[in-house]
Design a protein around this motif. Structure first.
Motif, PDB file in Angstrom:
ATOM      1  N   SER A 173       0.781  -1.237   0.000  1.00 51.60           N
ATOM      2  CA  SER A 173       0.000   0.000   0.000  1.00 51.60           C
ATOM      3  C   SER A 173       0.813   1.288   0.000  1.00 51.60           C
ATOM      4  CB  SER A 173      -0.989   0.000   1.170  1.00 51.60           C
ATOM      5  OG  SER A 173      -0.316   0.125   2.400  1.00 51.60           O
ATOM      6  N   PRO A 174       1.987   1.365   0.671  1.00 51.58           N
ATOM      7  CA  PRO A 174       2.726   2.630   0.587  1.00 51.58           C
ATOM      8  C   PRO A 174       3.182   2.972  -0.834  1.00 51.58           C
ATOM      9  CG  PRO A 174       3.544   1.293   2.408  1.00 51.58           C
ATOM     10  CD  PRO A 174       2.632   0.426   1.589  1.00 51.58           C
ATOM     11  N   TYR A 175       3.249   1.971  -1.707  1.00 49.67           N
ATOM     12  CA  TYR A 175       3.771   2.182  -3.059  1.00 49.67           C
ATOM     13  C   TYR A 175       2.669   2.173  -4.124  1.00 49.67           C
ATOM     14  CZ  TYR A 175       7.764   0.999  -0.254  1.00 49.67           C
ATOM     15  OH  TYR A 175       8.700   0.979   0.753  1.00 49.67           O
ATOM     16  N   LEU A 176       1.419   2.051  -3.698  1.00 50.55           N
ATOM     17  CA  LEU A 176       0.308   2.057  -4.645  1.00 50.55           C
ATOM     18  C   LEU A 176      -0.602   3.266  -4.440  1.00 50.55           C
ATOM     19  CD1 LEU A 176      -0.693  -1.738  -4.648  1.00 50.55           C
ATOM     20  CD2 LEU A 176       0.531  -0.487  -6.427  1.00 50.55           C
ATOM     21  N   ARG A 177      -0.124   4.253  -3.707  1.00 45.58           N
ATOM     22  CA  ARG A 177      -0.940   5.444  -3.463  1.00 45.58           C
ATOM     23  C   ARG A 177      -0.851   6.371  -4.669  1.00 45.58           C
ATOM     24  NH1 ARG A 177      -2.124   5.833   2.233  1.00 45.58           N
ATOM     25  NH2 ARG A 177      -1.574   3.815   3.087  1.00 45.58           N
ATOM     26  N   GLY A 178      -1.362   5.852  -5.770  1.00 47.93           N
ATOM     27  CA  GLY A 178      -1.151   6.496  -7.052  1.00 47.93           C
ATOM     28  C   GLY A 178      -1.998   7.715  -7.310  1.00 47.93           C
ATOM     29  N   LEU A 179      -2.979   7.999  -6.447  1.00 39.28           N
ATOM     30  CA  LEU A 179      -3.809   9.173  -6.690  1.00 39.28           C
ATOM     31  C   LEU A 179      -2.956  10.440  -6.711  1.00 39.28           C
ATOM     32  CD1 LEU A 179      -6.786   9.729  -7.198  1.00 39.28           C
ATOM     33  CD2 LEU A 179      -7.034  10.263  -4.771  1.00 39.28           C
ATOM     34  N   VAL A 180      -1.879  10.457  -5.947  1.00 44.61           N
ATOM     35  CA  VAL A 180      -0.966  11.610  -5.943  1.00 44.61           C
ATOM     36  C   VAL A 180      -0.300  11.763  -7.306  1.00 44.61           C
ATOM     37  CG1 VAL A 180       1.118  12.575  -4.900  1.00 44.61           C
ATOM     38  CG2 VAL A 180      -0.563  11.410  -3.468  1.00 44.61           C
ATOM     39  N   ALA A 181      -0.055  10.648  -7.973  1.00 46.61           N
ATOM     40  CA  ALA A 181       0.639  10.694  -9.259  1.00 46.61           C
ATOM     41  C   ALA A 181      -0.241  11.218 -10.381  1.00 46.61           C
ATOM     42  CB  ALA A 181       1.153   9.305  -9.625  1.00 46.61           C
ATOM     43  N   VAL A 182      -1.556  11.214 -10.200  1.00 46.52           N
ATOM     44  CA  VAL A 182      -2.440  11.689 -11.270  1.00 46.52           C
ATOM     45  C   VAL A 182      -2.164  13.157 -11.576  1.00 46.52           C
ATOM     46  CG1 VAL A 182      -4.829  12.044 -11.977  1.00 46.52           C
ATOM     47  CG2 VAL A 182      -4.172   9.927 -10.812  1.00 46.52           C
ATOM     48  N   PRO A 183      -2.218  14.066 -10.585  1.00 43.45           N
ATOM     49  CA  PRO A 183      -1.788  15.440 -10.886  1.00 43.45           C
ATOM     50  C   PRO A 183      -0.271  15.551 -11.001  1.00 43.45           C
ATOM     51  CG  PRO A 183      -2.422  15.282  -8.580  1.00 43.45           C
ATOM     52  CD  PRO A 183      -2.769  13.974  -9.215  1.00 43.45           C
ATOM     53  N   GLY A 184       0.456  14.656 -10.304  1.00 48.19           N
ATOM     54  CA  GLY A 184       1.921  14.718 -10.350  1.00 48.19           C
ATOM     55  C   GLY A 184       2.484  14.555 -11.750  1.00 48.19           C
ATOM     56  N   GLY A 185       1.805  13.751 -12.585  1.00 43.73           N
ATOM     57  CA  GLY A 185       2.259  13.583 -13.954  1.00 43.73           C
ATOM     58  C   GLY A 185       2.248  14.883 -14.732  1.00 43.73           C
ATOM     59  N   LEU A 186       1.394  15.829 -14.306  1.00 42.96           N
ATOM     60  CA  LEU A 186       1.340  17.122 -14.987  1.00 42.96           C
ATOM     61  C   LEU A 186       2.642  17.896 -14.860  1.00 42.96           C
ATOM     62  CD1 LEU A 186      -2.260  18.325 -14.041  1.00 42.96           C
ATOM     63  CD2 LEU A 186      -1.474  17.417 -16.235  1.00 42.96           C
ATOM     64  N   LEU A 187       3.426  17.617 -13.815  1.00 41.53           N
ATOM     65  CA  LEU A 187       4.693  18.324 -13.648  1.00 41.53           C
ATOM     66  C   LEU A 187       5.620  18.085 -14.836  1.00 41.53           C
ATOM     67  CD1 LEU A 187       5.422  17.778  -9.846  1.00 41.53           C
ATOM     68  CD2 LEU A 187       4.776  19.909 -10.980  1.00 41.53           C
ATOM     69  N   PHE A 188       5.612  16.866 -15.362  1.00 40.23           N
ATOM     70  CA  PHE A 188       6.434  16.564 -16.535  1.00 40.23           C
ATOM     71  C   PHE A 188       5.956  17.376 -17.741  1.00 40.23           C
ATOM     72  CE2 PHE A 188       6.867  12.892 -13.804  1.00 40.23           C
ATOM     73  CZ  PHE A 188       8.193  12.516 -13.946  1.00 40.23           C
ATOM     74  N   VAL A 189       4.631  17.440 -17.893  1.00 36.18           N
ATOM     75  CA  VAL A 189       4.065  18.172 -19.021  1.00 36.18           C
ATOM     76  C   VAL A 189       4.347  19.665 -18.886  1.00 36.18           C
ATOM     77  CG1 VAL A 189       1.936  18.710 -20.270  1.00 36.18           C
ATOM     78  CG2 VAL A 189       2.270  16.428 -19.281  1.00 36.18           C
ATOM     79  N   VAL A 190       4.180  20.192 -17.680  1.00 37.72           N
ATOM     80  CA  VAL A 190       4.449  21.614 -17.442  1.00 37.72           C
ATOM     81  C   VAL A 190       5.911  21.936 -17.716  1.00 37.72           C
ATOM     82  CG1 VAL A 190       4.559  23.381 -15.631  1.00 37.72           C
ATOM     83  CG2 VAL A 190       2.550  21.916 -15.818  1.00 37.72           C
ATOM     84  N   ALA A 191       6.810  21.032 -17.311  1.00 34.59           N
ATOM     85  CA  ALA A 191       8.243  21.251 -17.571  1.00 34.59           C
ATOM     86  C   ALA A 191       8.506  21.310 -19.070  1.00 34.59           C
ATOM     87  CB  ALA A 191       9.064  20.139 -16.925  1.00 34.59           C
ATOM     88  N   ALA A 192       7.872  20.418 -19.827  1.00 37.58           N
ATOM     89  CA  ALA A 192       8.061  20.424 -21.277  1.00 37.58           C
ATOM     90  C   ALA A 192       7.527  21.704 -21.896  1.00 37.58           C
ATOM     91  CB  ALA A 192       7.368  19.213 -21.898  1.00 37.58           C
ATOM     92  N   LEU A 193       6.332  22.122 -21.466  1.00 38.56           N
ATOM     93  CA  LEU A 193       5.752  23.348 -22.012  1.00 38.56           C
ATOM     94  C   LEU A 193       6.600  24.562 -21.648  1.00 38.56           C
ATOM     95  CD1 LEU A 193       1.951  22.696 -21.311  1.00 38.56           C
ATOM     96  CD2 LEU A 193       3.175  22.500 -23.486  1.00 38.56           C
ATOM     97  N   GLY A 194       7.153  24.559 -20.445  1.00 42.45           N
ATOM     98  CA  GLY A 194       8.048  25.649 -20.060  1.00 42.45           C
ATOM     99  C   GLY A 194       9.306  25.674 -20.911  1.00 42.45           C
ATOM    100  N   ASN A 195       9.864  24.503 -21.174  1.00 44.43           N
ATOM    101  CA  ASN A 195      11.054  24.427 -22.035  1.00 44.43           C
ATOM    102  C   ASN A 195      10.759  24.918 -23.449  1.00 44.43           C
ATOM    103  OD1 ASN A 195      12.533  23.309 -19.937  1.00 44.43           O
ATOM    104  ND2 ASN A 195      12.215  21.201 -20.605  1.00 44.43           N
ATOM    105  N   TRP A 196       9.540  24.646 -23.921  1.00 45.89           N
ATOM    106  CA  TRP A 196       9.143  25.087 -25.254  1.00 45.89           C
ATOM    107  C   TRP A 196       8.793  26.570 -25.288  1.00 45.89           C
ATOM    108  CZ3 TRP A 196       5.899  20.098 -25.698  1.00 45.89           C
ATOM    109  CH2 TRP A 196       6.579  19.137 -26.468  1.00 45.89           C
ATOM    110  N   GLY A 197       8.680  27.198 -24.107  1.00 45.48           N
ATOM    111  CA  GLY A 197       8.273  28.599 -24.061  1.00 45.48           C
ATOM    112  C   GLY A 197       6.831  28.790 -24.482  1.00 45.48           C
ATOM    113  N   TRP A 198       5.971  27.829 -24.124  1.00 48.02           N
ATOM    114  CA  TRP A 198       4.581  27.852 -24.545  1.00 48.02           C
ATOM    115  C   TRP A 198       3.772  28.847 -23.719  1.00 48.02           C
ATOM    116  CZ3 TRP A 198       0.016  26.645 -21.976  1.00 48.02           C
ATOM    117  CH2 TRP A 198      -1.128  26.520 -22.793  1.00 48.02           C
ATOM    118  N   GLY A 199       3.086  29.762 -24.360  1.00 48.94           N
ATOM    119  CA  GLY A 199       2.157  30.685 -23.713  1.00 48.94           C
ATOM    120  C   GLY A 199       2.741  31.348 -22.479  1.00 48.94           C
ATOM    121  N   PRO A 200       1.950  31.434 -21.417  1.00 53.80           N
ATOM    122  CA  PRO A 200       2.432  32.103 -20.199  1.00 53.80           C
ATOM    123  C   PRO A 200       3.565  31.354 -19.495  1.00 53.80           C
ATOM    124  CG  PRO A 200       0.296  31.080 -19.811  1.00 53.80           C
ATOM    125  CD  PRO A 200       0.559  30.975 -21.284  1.00 53.80           C
ATOM    126  N   LEU A 201       3.722  30.074 -19.812  1.00 55.33           N
ATOM    127  CA  LEU A 201       4.754  29.290 -19.127  1.00 55.33           C
ATOM    128  C   LEU A 201       6.163  29.689 -19.549  1.00 55.33           C
ATOM    129  CD1 LEU A 201       3.163  25.733 -19.068  1.00 55.33           C
ATOM    130  CD2 LEU A 201       3.283  27.406 -17.230  1.00 55.33           C
TER     131      LEU A 201
END
Length: 199
Positions: free
Chosen positions: A13-41
Motif C-alpha cells: 500500500s505505501p507504493y500504490l498510493r497512485g492518486l498523488v501521481a495523477v496530478p503529479g504527472g502534470l509536472l512533466f508536461v508543465v516542464a516540457a511546455l516551459g522548455n518550449w516557451g509555450w504561452g504564459p509558461l
C-alpha cells in the motif's frame, strides 16, 4: 479478508498510493511546455505558479488517500530497497540518457528518446522490487519503454516530447494504482456460514 491478503496489501500500500501521481504527472508536461516557451509558461513566475498549483493538488490527493485508506509505514527492509531503487533510478536517468543520446563524445547517439525509455526501466524496477509487477505496470511502462526505445527519434532533441509522454504515463499508472489499492482493500465476499444463514 484473510491474513495473507491483508499482509500483502499492507506491504504494497505505501507504493500504490497512485492518486498523488495523477496530478503529479502534470509536472512533466508543465516542464516540457516551459522548455518550449509555450504561452504564459515562458515566464518563470507563471511556471512557478502552475507548479505550485500542481503540488497543491498532489497534497490534496495525498490527504484524501490517507483519509480513505489510512497509513502504512514501510518496514526497514522496504526502506532500504526503496533507497536502492532510488539510487538505481538516478543512475539510469542520468547515465542512461547520457550514454544513449547526448552531445558527449562517448555517447552512442542513438535515435531514441532516452527520458521515457530510462524512466520506464526505472519504474519497472521500482514495482518489481517493492510491490511486484502487476498487469497494468507491464502495460503502461512497457508501452512507454517501447515508445522511447523505438529508433525514430532522430533530428532535434526529443526530450520535451519525452517529458510529455512520461507525464501521461505517470498519471495513467497512478490512476490504475489507486484503483488497485482500493480493490485490494475491499474484503472479498465470503460464503455465508451456517450460523449466518440461520440468522
Amino acid at each position: 479478508m484473510d491474513h495473507h491478503h491483508l499482509r500483502a496489501t499492507a506491504t504494497a500500500s505505501p507504493y500504490l498510493r497512485g492518486l498523488v501521481a495523477v496530478p503529479g504527472g502534470l509536472l512533466f508536461v508543465v516542464a516540457a511546455l516551459g522548455n518550449w516557451g509555450w504561452g504564459p509558461l515562458r515566464h518563470p513566475a507563471a511556471f512557478l505558479v502552475v507548479v505550485a498549483c500542481v503540488a497543491a493538488a498532489c497534497a490534496v490527493a495525498g490527504r484524501y488517500t490517507r483519509e480513505r485508506v489510512g497509513r502504512a509505514t514501510p518496514t526497514r527492509a522496504q526502506r532500504v530497497r526503496e533507497g536502492l531503487v532510488g539510487v538505481a533510478g538516478v543512475a539510469l536517468m542520468v547515465g542512461g540518457s547520457t550514454l544513449l543520446r547526448s552531445r558527449a563524445s562517448w555517447s552512442l547517439d542513438l535515435p531514441v528518446n532516452a527520458i521515457p525509455a530510462m524512466f520506464a526501466v526505472h519504474m519497472l524496477l521500482y514495482y518489481e522490487w517493492l510491490v511486484g509487477l502487476r498487469a497494468h505496470h507491464r502495460v503502461v511502462w512497457g508501452l512507454l519503454l517501447a515508445a522511447g526505445a523505438f529508433p525514430v527519434w532522430d533530428g532535434a532533441d526529443p526530450s520535451n516530447v519525452g517529458l510529455v509522454l512520461t507525464g501521461v504515463a505517470v498519471s495513467i499508472n497512478g490512476a490504475l494504482d489507486h484503483r488497485l489499492l482500493l480493490r485490494d482493500l475491499d474484503p472479498p465476499a465470503w460464503p455465508a456460514t451456517g450460523a449466518d444463514r440461520a440468522g
